[in-house]
Design a protein around this motif. Structure first.
Motif, PDB file in Angstrom:
ATOM      1  N   MET A  84       0.829  -1.211   0.000  1.00 32.63           N
ATOM      2  CA  MET A  84       0.000   0.000   0.000  1.00 32.63           C
ATOM      3  C   MET A  84       0.866   1.266   0.000  1.00 32.63           C
ATOM      4  O   MET A  84       0.629   2.204  -0.755  1.00 32.63           O
ATOM      5  N   LEU A  85       1.887   1.291   0.874  1.00 35.32           N
ATOM      6  CA  LEU A  85       2.762   2.450   0.950  1.00 35.32           C
ATOM      7  C   LEU A  85       3.529   2.648  -0.354  1.00 35.32           C
ATOM      8  O   LEU A  85       3.735   3.775  -0.794  1.00 35.32           O
ATOM      9  N   LYS A  86       3.949   1.528  -0.952  1.00 38.20           N
ATOM     10  CA  LYS A  86       4.659   1.618  -2.225  1.00 38.20           C
ATOM     11  C   LYS A  86       3.761   2.206  -3.303  1.00 38.20           C
ATOM     12  O   LYS A  86       4.210   3.018  -4.126  1.00 38.20           O
ATOM     13  N   ARG A  87       2.493   1.821  -3.300  1.00 39.40           N
ATOM     14  CA  ARG A  87       1.555   2.351  -4.294  1.00 39.40           C
ATOM     15  C   ARG A  87       1.352   3.849  -4.101  1.00 39.40           C
ATOM     16  O   ARG A  87       1.334   4.618  -5.066  1.00 39.40           O
ATOM     17  N   ILE A  88       1.194   4.264  -2.840  1.00 35.16           N
ATOM     18  CA  ILE A  88       1.012   5.688  -2.545  1.00 35.16           C
ATOM     19  C   ILE A  88       2.253   6.476  -2.977  1.00 35.16           C
ATOM     20  O   ILE A  88       2.153   7.546  -3.590  1.00 35.16           O
ATOM     21  N   PHE A  89       3.427   5.940  -2.657  1.00 33.45           N
ATOM     22  CA  PHE A  89       4.678   6.604  -3.034  1.00 33.45           C
ATOM     23  C   PHE A  89       4.788   6.718  -4.553  1.00 33.45           C
ATOM     24  O   PHE A  89       5.180   7.766  -5.077  1.00 33.45           O
TER      25      PHE A  89
END
Length: 225
Positions: free
Chosen positions: A1-6
């Motif tokens: 999820m964090l990778k997608r947001i980044f």
């Protein structure tokens, strides 16, 4: 999820920088801050050709005399500022180029934190590569604060001298450039003592830089888009 947001944020900022090569920023965090803190937001974006070459030369002379030659950073000035700040930590001296100031004012917030400075380095590199010098100068002169709640060359010229930015004289341009280190404190009209002492120095620097071919390429008329 964090990778997608980044990834979304990274792609978004990249696209935004590309769009700003041709489109003026709708608003900046600095302008919003001025509005919400009661200083107001007075601005008028104009085309590059509608800003006097005198003002372009004045801000280069005052803020960044190596603007035409560096790739976004004046490393010698940065080293000198770091040495000075180490000796006198209570009297911080900056060494930001026009490119760095543009990146900060358009894409970031005001402050001195390590995260913001790191992002400033990144965005300065990006706008140097994507926009080029003339577009950086174009955006800079349209978004930079030139008085308490006064943003951009056109609004400053109208408020201080009752004329469009394209008609600013050398003296008037130098007076506006003199306020840039602290536009909320250094009043152009009526001029504070700092402005009265500083603008003649800027005019002499303008005379020294007037024949530089690289600077003339940046400040003369012609589309920057």
């Amino acid at each position: 999820m964090l990778k997608r947001i980044f990834l979304i944020l990274f792609i978004g900022q990249f696209v935004y920088i590309i769009v700003l090569k041709w489109v003026n920023p709708p608003i900046t965090l600095t302008q919003l801050g001025s509005l919400f803190t009661g200083h107001g937001l007075k601005r008028d974006y104009v085309n590059y050709d509608e800003i006097s070459p005198n003002l372009k030369l004045a801000v280069i002379s005052s803020e960044d005399q190596l603007f035409a030659d560096h790739s976004g950073f004046d490393w010698k000035s940065i080293e000198k500022a770091m040495a000075y700040n180490k000796r006198k930590p209570n009297r911080i001296r900056g060494a930001s180029t026009i490119s760095q100031q543009t990146a900060k004012n358009v894409l970031l917030w005001q402050g001195r934190g390590f995260i913001r400075k790191g992002l400033e380095v990144y965005f300065t590199f990006m706008i140097e590569k994507i926009w080029g010098k003339r577009r950086i100068m174009d955006v800079y002169l349209n978004v930079i604060e030139m008085g308490d709640g006064i943003f951009g060359a056109e609004k400053a010229a109208q408020i201080y001298f009752n004329k469009p930015a394209k008609n600013l004289t050398r003296r008037e341009a130098a007076m506006i450039a003199a306020c840039l280190p602290n536009p909320k404190v250094f009043s152009v009209k009526p001029p504070t003592r700092y402005i009265a002492n500083r603008y003649p120095v800027i005019m002499r620097q303008m005379n020294n830089l007037d024949g530089d071919d690289d600077i003339l390429t940046i400040i003369t008329t012609g589309s920057s888009k």
